[in-house]
Motif scaffolding. Structure first.
Motif, mmCIF file in Angstrom:
data_model
loop_
_atom_site.group_PDB
_atom_site.id
_atom_site.type_symbol
_atom_site.label_atom_id
_atom_site.label_comp_id
_atom_site.label_asym_id
_atom_site.label_seq_id
_atom_site.Cartn_x
_atom_site.Cartn_y
_atom_site.Cartn_z
ATOM 1 N N LYS A 227 0.853 -1.186 0.000
ATOM 2 C CA LYS A 227 0.000 0.000 0.000
ATOM 3 C C LYS A 227 0.891 1.239 0.000
ATOM 4 O O LYS A 227 1.550 1.546 0.989
ATOM 5 N N ALA A 243 3.490 2.219 -5.174
ATOM 6 C CA ALA A 243 3.436 0.812 -4.776
ATOM 7 C C ALA A 243 4.006 -0.091 -5.862
ATOM 8 O O ALA A 243 4.630 -1.121 -5.572
ATOM 9 N N GLN A 282 -1.721 0.916 -4.809
ATOM 10 C CA GLN A 282 -1.657 -0.441 -4.269
ATOM 11 C C GLN A 282 -1.194 -1.408 -5.350
ATOM 12 O O GLN A 282 -1.673 -1.368 -6.484
#
Length: 417
Positions: A227, A243, A282
């Protein structure tokens, strides 16, 4: 006495019929079976089992085929199950498979006609040197063949027909189990062991002629979630922590000359990323972790986490999550408690005129999990080679030897009862 001889091309025709049916499984699906097309083959198998006189053959709602060959002896014999999986790997196309029979193989290169760049060479497929004079079946160059595991399915079906037609060959009750979704690790997720009601089992899903395997990898799946911190790229200075870049750094930091499939063999384990996806906010990676030793398996997972922890230090506002899922365990622990299973399998191979090869599998079978579910289950050869690829092949003569071996196993259990 086992008097099985192949009826001309019946076995190869049976296999080709199954190979032409697309049964690829799909790991992204949440259904069971993961693809409805697997049931097409299952229905064909049920109809064939019924046609040879097996009255209880049926397909359940989850795509499993169950059938019973009744005992024909007065002895009390343990109930033996023979199991193969119907699905083929998602790693290579299984649509419009065109099996080709290369008769009387003489060691030449086998150029597959639908893609002349796909060539089976003796120098690259070492087991071909044992196939001189045999009949080799391949696909046409654009798909896998499906010998993994339709060779095993065809062999078990051949055994079923032989035993039903030859009552003088004495055996106890025999169970047949055809499973879906083995290639995506779900082959026995919904198997009904009470319905199966077997004492011991053999998967027919091995490679080299004469091989019998009582040991597999222990296996875990790992999902890594990174994350990060997203920001508009035009105004990201001092703010963004991608990420995707963090995940890329982690993958780059993993060992390259060890603990990876391309650098390991024999009983060496590995950490293997199999899927990645994500964006700046993410990113995720799925890994498979493998080793024959459970303690080393956990050590490999710790190695992965230590790499993640070290890399994430460079991304101070980001964090990670590591999810570990047990997949299967080395079946040797369960099988060592019942040594006769392997002893009878080895004797059966010898009776087929083959030198047994006891091996460990750098992978898993349905038998890995069945063994820990209370159904001890080693793996015997089906004759499949170069599986999950366009170069996949099988020898008709090796398949015949597998049929003889399976019949021998049934007879040996009856003899020793």
């Amino acid at each position: 006495m086992n008097t099985y001889t192949n009826n001309e091309t019946k076995l190869q025709q049976r296999f080709i019929k199954y190979a032409e049916i697309d049964t690829q499984s799909d790991a992204s699906s949440t259904t069971c079976p993961s693809t409805a097309k697997q049931k097409k083959l299952a229905k064909v198998l049920v109809n064939e089992l019924l046609s040879i006189g097996i009255t209880d053959a049926h397909l359940d709602e989850n795509g499993y085929v169950y059938a019973t060959i009744p005992s024909n002896t007065n002895k009390t014999v343990p109930v033996i199950c023979f199991c193969s999986h119907m699905d083929t790997s998602p790693d290579c196309s299984g649509e419009n498979v065109k099996p080709i029979i290369h008769q009387n193989y003489q060691g030449q290169d086998l150029v597959l006609p639908d893609d002349i760049n796909v060539v089976l060479r003796l120098s690259e497929h070492k087991d071909l040197k044992h196939q001189i004079g045999n009949d080799i079946i391949t696909a046409s160059g654009t798909t896998l063949l499906g010998a993994d595991n339709k060779a095993g399915v065809a062999e078990i079906m051949e055994v079923a027909e032989f035993l039903m037609q030859n009552p003088t060959v004495k055996h106890g009750e025999i169970k047949i189990l055809f499973t879906p979704d083995e290639e995506i690790g779900r082959g026995v997720d919904k198997v009904d062991l009470k319905r199966l009601n077997a004492d011991f089992a053999y998967t027919v899903d091995g490679e080299t002629l004469g091989s019998i395997e009582d040991e597999t990898f222990s296996a875990d799946g790992v999902k890594l979630i990174i994350k990060g911190v997203s920001a508009h790229p035009g105004f990201a200075k001092g703010k963004m922590e991608s990420a995707i870049k963090a995940l890329a750094d982690i993958l780059s930091a993993l060992p390259k000359n060890k603990l990876t499939p391309e650098a390991t063999s024999e009983k060496e384990g590995f950490i293997h990323p199999v899927d990645i996806k994500g964006n700046a906010e993410q990113a995720e990676a799925d890994f498979i972790i493998r080793d024959f030793n459970d303690e080393l398996l956990k050590a490999h997972e710790l190695t992965l986490e230590n790499v993640v922890k070290e890399v994430i230090k460079s991304y101070p506002n980001s964090n990670y999550e590591l999810k570990i899922t047990e997949q299967y365990r080395n079946m040797k622990k369960a099988l060592d408690q019942h040594p006769q299973i392997m002893d009878y399998g080895i004797e059966a191979i010898k009776r087929a005129g083959i030198s047994p090869i006891k091996r460990s599998i750098r992978g898993g079978t349905d038998g890995s999990r069945l063994s820990f579910m209370g159904l001890p289950c080693p793996n015997i050869f089906a004759g499949e080679h170069a599986f999950h690829s366009k170069q996949e092949w099988v020898s008709v003569q090796d398949m015949e030897k597998a049929v003889q071996t399976i019949i021998n196993i049934a007879c040996i259990w009856e003899e020793n009862a």
